[in-house]
Design an enzyme around this catalytic site. Structure first.
Site, short mmCIF file in Angstrom:
data_model
loop_
_atom_site.label_atom_id
_atom_site.label_comp_id
_atom_site.label_asym_id
_atom_site.label_seq_id
_atom_site.Cartn_x
_atom_site.Cartn_y
_atom_site.Cartn_z
NE ARG A 1 -30.60 -21.36 -63.82
CZ ARG A 1 -29.98 -20.24 -64.18
NH1 ARG A 1 -29.47 -20.14 -65.37
NH2 ARG A 1 -29.88 -19.22 -63.35
CB SER B 1 -38.71 -14.36 -56.44
OG SER B 1 -39.40 -13.64 -55.50
CD1 TRP B 2 -44.82 -15.08 -60.72
CD2 TRP B 2 -45.44 -15.30 -58.58
NE1 TRP B 2 -46.20 -15.04 -60.66
CE2 TRP B 2 -46.61 -15.17 -59.37
CE3 TRP B 2 -45.58 -15.46 -57.20
CZ2 TRP B 2 -47.90 -15.20 -58.82
CZ3 TRP B 2 -46.88 -15.50 -56.65
CH2 TRP B 2 -48.00 -15.36 -57.46
CE LYS C 1 -45.67 -5.89 -63.17
NZ LYS C 1 -44.68 -6.17 -62.14
CE1 TYR D 1 -34.25 -15.99 -56.84
CE2 TYR D 1 -33.76 -18.31 -56.48
CZ TYR D 1 -33.60 -17.15 -57.22
OH TYR D 1 -32.79 -17.15 -58.33
N1 NAD Z 1 -41.03 -12.02 -58.09
C1 NAD Z 1 -42.25 -11.54 -58.19
O1 NAD Z 1 -42.76 -10.87 -57.26
C2 NAD Z 1 -43.07 -11.82 -59.43
C3 NAD Z 1 -44.46 -11.74 -59.33
C4 NAD Z 1 -45.22 -11.95 -60.47
C5 NAD Z 1 -44.60 -12.26 -61.67
N2 NAD Z 1 -43.25 -12.35 -61.72
C6 NAD Z 1 -42.65 -12.72 -63.02
O2 NAD Z 1 -42.24 -14.09 -62.95
C7 NAD Z 1 -41.14 -14.32 -63.81
C8 NAD Z 1 -40.05 -15.04 -63.04
O3 NAD Z 1 -39.66 -14.14 -62.02
P1 NAD Z 1 -39.04 -14.58 -60.65
O4 NAD Z 1 -39.35 -13.48 -59.71
O5 NAD Z 1 -39.41 -15.94 -60.23
O6 NAD Z 1 -37.49 -14.51 -61.08
P2 NAD Z 1 -36.23 -14.99 -60.28
O7 NAD Z 1 -35.09 -14.25 -60.82
O8 NAD Z 1 -36.51 -14.92 -58.83
O9 NAD Z 1 -36.12 -16.54 -60.69
C9 NAD Z 1 -35.91 -16.98 -62.02
C10 NAD Z 1 -35.80 -18.49 -62.04
O10 NAD Z 1 -35.54 -18.93 -63.38
C11 NAD Z 1 -34.40 -19.77 -63.37
N3 NAD Z 1 -33.73 -19.78 -64.69
C12 NAD Z 1 -33.85 -20.75 -65.60
N4 NAD Z 1 -33.13 -20.51 -66.66
C13 NAD Z 1 -32.50 -19.36 -66.47
C14 NAD Z 1 -31.59 -18.65 -67.24
N5 NAD Z 1 -31.17 -19.09 -68.42
N6 NAD Z 1 -31.15 -17.47 -66.74
C15 NAD Z 1 -31.58 -17.03 -65.53
N7 NAD Z 1 -32.45 -17.72 -64.74
C16 NAD Z 1 -32.90 -18.88 -65.21
C17 NAD Z 1 -33.57 -19.25 -62.21
O11 NAD Z 1 -32.65 -20.21 -61.79
C18 NAD Z 1 -34.65 -19.00 -61.18
O12 NAD Z 1 -35.06 -20.22 -60.61
C19 NAD Z 1 -40.72 -12.93 -64.33
O13 NAD Z 1 -41.22 -12.77 -65.63
C20 NAD Z 1 -41.39 -11.96 -63.39
O14 NAD Z 1 -41.75 -10.73 -64.01
C21 NAD Z 1 -42.46 -12.16 -60.63
O1 G3P Z 2 -40.53 -7.24 -58.49
P1 G3P Z 2 -41.10 -6.90 -59.82
O2 G3P Z 2 -40.90 -5.46 -60.18
O3 G3P Z 2 -40.69 -7.85 -60.88
O4 G3P Z 2 -42.71 -7.05 -59.69
C1 G3P Z 2 -43.20 -8.22 -59.15
C2 G3P Z 2 -44.63 -8.48 -59.56
O5 G3P Z 2 -44.77 -8.49 -60.96
C3 G3P Z 2 -45.64 -7.58 -58.92
O6 G3P Z 2 -46.93 -7.99 -59.26
#
Ligand code: NAD
Ligand code: G3P
Length: 334
Positions: free
Chosen positions: A31, A10-11, A190, A48
Site C-alpha cells: 500500500r 512482516s511475513w 494457536k 518490517y
Molecule cells: N509475521 C509472522 O511471523 C507471520 C508468520 C506466519 C503467518 N503470519 C500471518 O500472515 C498474515 C499477515 O501477517 P504479517 O505478519 O505479514 O502482518 P503485518 O502486519 O506485518 O503486514 C500486513 C500487511 O498487509 C497490508 N495491508 C493491506 N491492507 C490492509 C488493511 N486494510 N489494513 C492493514 N494492513 C493492510 C499492510 O500494509 C502490510 O503490508 C497474518 O494472518 C499472520 O497471522 C505471520
Molecule cells: O507473531 P505471531 O504471533 O503472529 O506469530 C507468527 C507466526 O504465526 C508464527 O508461526
C-alpha cells in the site's frame, strides 16, 4: 514461476524472499509507495525487516495489476480481517487459473470462514485452486535465513507438491498435505492459545503453567479441527503442535507479546497501542469460539481469552477459571 505476493508486511516480505531465493520471479504488492520503492531499489524492507538483504530480483509495486499480471501463483499476505476487501479489489486483474496461496492465520469475524474459504468465495474459484501455508514460521527468523519447516496444504495434491517445490531453499523446507481445514484451524487457534500463554508469562508464571496451556490448547485445537473434518494427525505436525510451541514460546510472537502486556496489567487499549503489526488472535478469537459453539465443541481456553479481550476479564481470573474447572479424565472432551 512468476508469483505475486500481495502484502509487504512482516511475513509477506519474508515469504517473498523465500520464493525469490528459490528461483521464482517475484513481484510484491504493497500500500505504501515509499516502502515499495525501498524494496525495489535498496533491496531492503526498512519497516518490517531492517538490516535484511532481500534478493536483488525482488521488486514491489503499489499497482495490483502490475504485481498480478501473468502470474501462476498469487500469495495473499494481508491481515485476515481485511482479506475480503483487499482481494475483492484485485479480482479484475487476477489471472483466471492462478493458484491462490493464503499465508494468513485467522478466521473471519461475522462469517466464521477460514481464509481459504474467503479467498475461494471472493475470487470465484474452486477450492482446488486455493492453498495454505502454515507452520512454525516466525517471520524475522526466516528473514534471517535461519532453518525452518512449514506445511503447505491444498485439496489438489499435485498443486501442494508444486508449491512445496517452488518454496524450497537451503533454509526453508515445506511438507505438503491435502488437509486444508486442519492446517488453517491449527494456525488460527494457536494464536489464541499464545495470547493465553503470554498472559501467564506476563503474570510471572513458569514452564509448568505454560506447558499445561500448550497441551490443553492442542487438545481444544484438535477437537475443533476434527469436528470440522480435519485429520487429527495434522495437529501433531508443523501446523499444529509445531506452530503452537513456536508461537507460545517465542518473544518474537505478536500474539504472545500482546498476552504478556495484558498479563502485566496493561489495558486492552494500551496493549493495542504497543503493537505495530497484525495480531490475529485478538480479532479471530470470538469467530473461533462461534465456530466451536456451532459445532458443539468446548474450547475453554478460547472462551476465557474472549472474555479477557472482549469483555475486560482480569487475566488473573482467567487462569483461576482454568484451575477451578471440574476434574475429568485427560482424554475426555472439554
Ligand atoms: N509475521 C509472522 O511471523 C507471520 C508468520 C506466519 C503467518 N503470519 C500471518 O500472515 C498474515 C499477515 O501477517 P504479517 O505478519 O505479514 O502482518 P503485518 O502486519 O506485518 O503486514 C500486513 C500487511 O498487509 C497490508 N495491508 C493491506 N491492507 C490492509 C488493511 N486494510 N489494513 C492493514 N494492513 C493492510 C499492510 O500494509 C502490510 O503490508 C497474518 O494472518 C499472520 O497471522 C505471520
Ligand atoms: O507473531 P505471531 O504471533 O503472529 O506469530 C507468527 C507466526 O504465526 C508464527 O508461526
Amino acid at each position: 514461476m512468476r508469483i505475486a505476493v500481495m502484502g509487504t508486511g512482516s511475513w509477506g516480505t519474508a515469504y517473498a524472499m523465500v520464493l525469490a531465493d528459490a528461483g521464482n520471479e517475484v513481484v510484491m504488492w504493497g500500500r505504501d509507495a515509499e516502502l515499495c520503492e525501498a524494496i525495489t531499489s535498496t533491496h531492503e524492507n526498512p519497516r518490517y525487516h531492517p538490516g535484511i538483504a532481500l534478493p536483488t530480483s525482488l521488486r514491489a509495486t503499489t499497482n495490483p495489476g502490475e504485481a498480478l499480471g501473468g502470474v501462476t501463483v498469487a500469495v495473499l499476505a494481508v491481515p485476515a480481517q481485511t482479506l475480503r476487501a483487499n482481494l475483492g479489489s484485485w479480482t479484475d486483474v487476477l489471472p483466471r487459473g492462478a493458484v491462490l496461496v493464503s499465508l494468513m492465520k485467522g478466521v473471519e469475524q461475522g462469517t466464521t470462514k477460514r481464509m481459504s474459504e474467503v479467498a475461494a468465495e471472493v475470487a470465484g474459484v474452486d477450492a482446488m485452486q486455493v492453498a495454505v501455508v502454515s507452520g512454525p514460521n516466525l517471520a524475522r527468523e526466516i528473514a534471517e535465513r535461519q532453518p525452518a519447516a512449514t506445511t503447505i496444504a491444498c485439496p489438489n495434491p499435485a498443486t501442494a507438491e508444486l508449491l512445496a517445490e517452488a518454496s524450497t531453499t537451503a533454509y526453508f523446507r515445506p511438507y505438503w498435505t491435502t488437509d486444508v481445514v486442519g492446517t488453517e484451524i491449527g494456525g488460527s487457534v494457536k494464536n489464541v492459545v499464545a495470547l493465553a500463554n503470554g498472559m501467564a508469562v506476563g503474570m510471572g508464571y513458569g514452564e509448568n503453567a505454560q506447558s499445561a496451556l500448550i497441551t490443553r490448547g492442542l487438545a481444544e485445537m484438535t477437537r475443533l479441527g476434527v469436528a470440522l473434518g480435519a485429520s487429527p494427525l495434522t495437529f501433531l505436525g508443523l501446523a499444529g503442535i509445531g506452530d503452537l510451541v513456536a508461537t507460545c514460546q517465542s518473544p518474537l510472537s505478536r500474539n504472545r507479546t500482546f498476552g504478556e502486556h495484558l498479563g502485566r496489567g496493561l489495558t486492552l487499549d494500551q496493549a493495542t497501542a504497543e503493537m505495530k503489526q497484525t495480531c490475529e488472535g485478538v480479532k479471530s478469537c470470538r469467530a473461533i469460539l462461534e465456530l466451536a459453539q456451532r459445532q458443539g465443541v468446548e474450547m475453554p481456553i478460547t472462551e476465557q481469552v474472549v472474555e479477557v479481550v472482549h469483555a475486560g476479564l482480569d487475566p488473573r481470573e482467567m487462569l483461576q477459571a482454568f484451575m477451578s474447572r471440574s476434574l475429568k479424565a485427560e482424554a475426555e472432551v472439554g
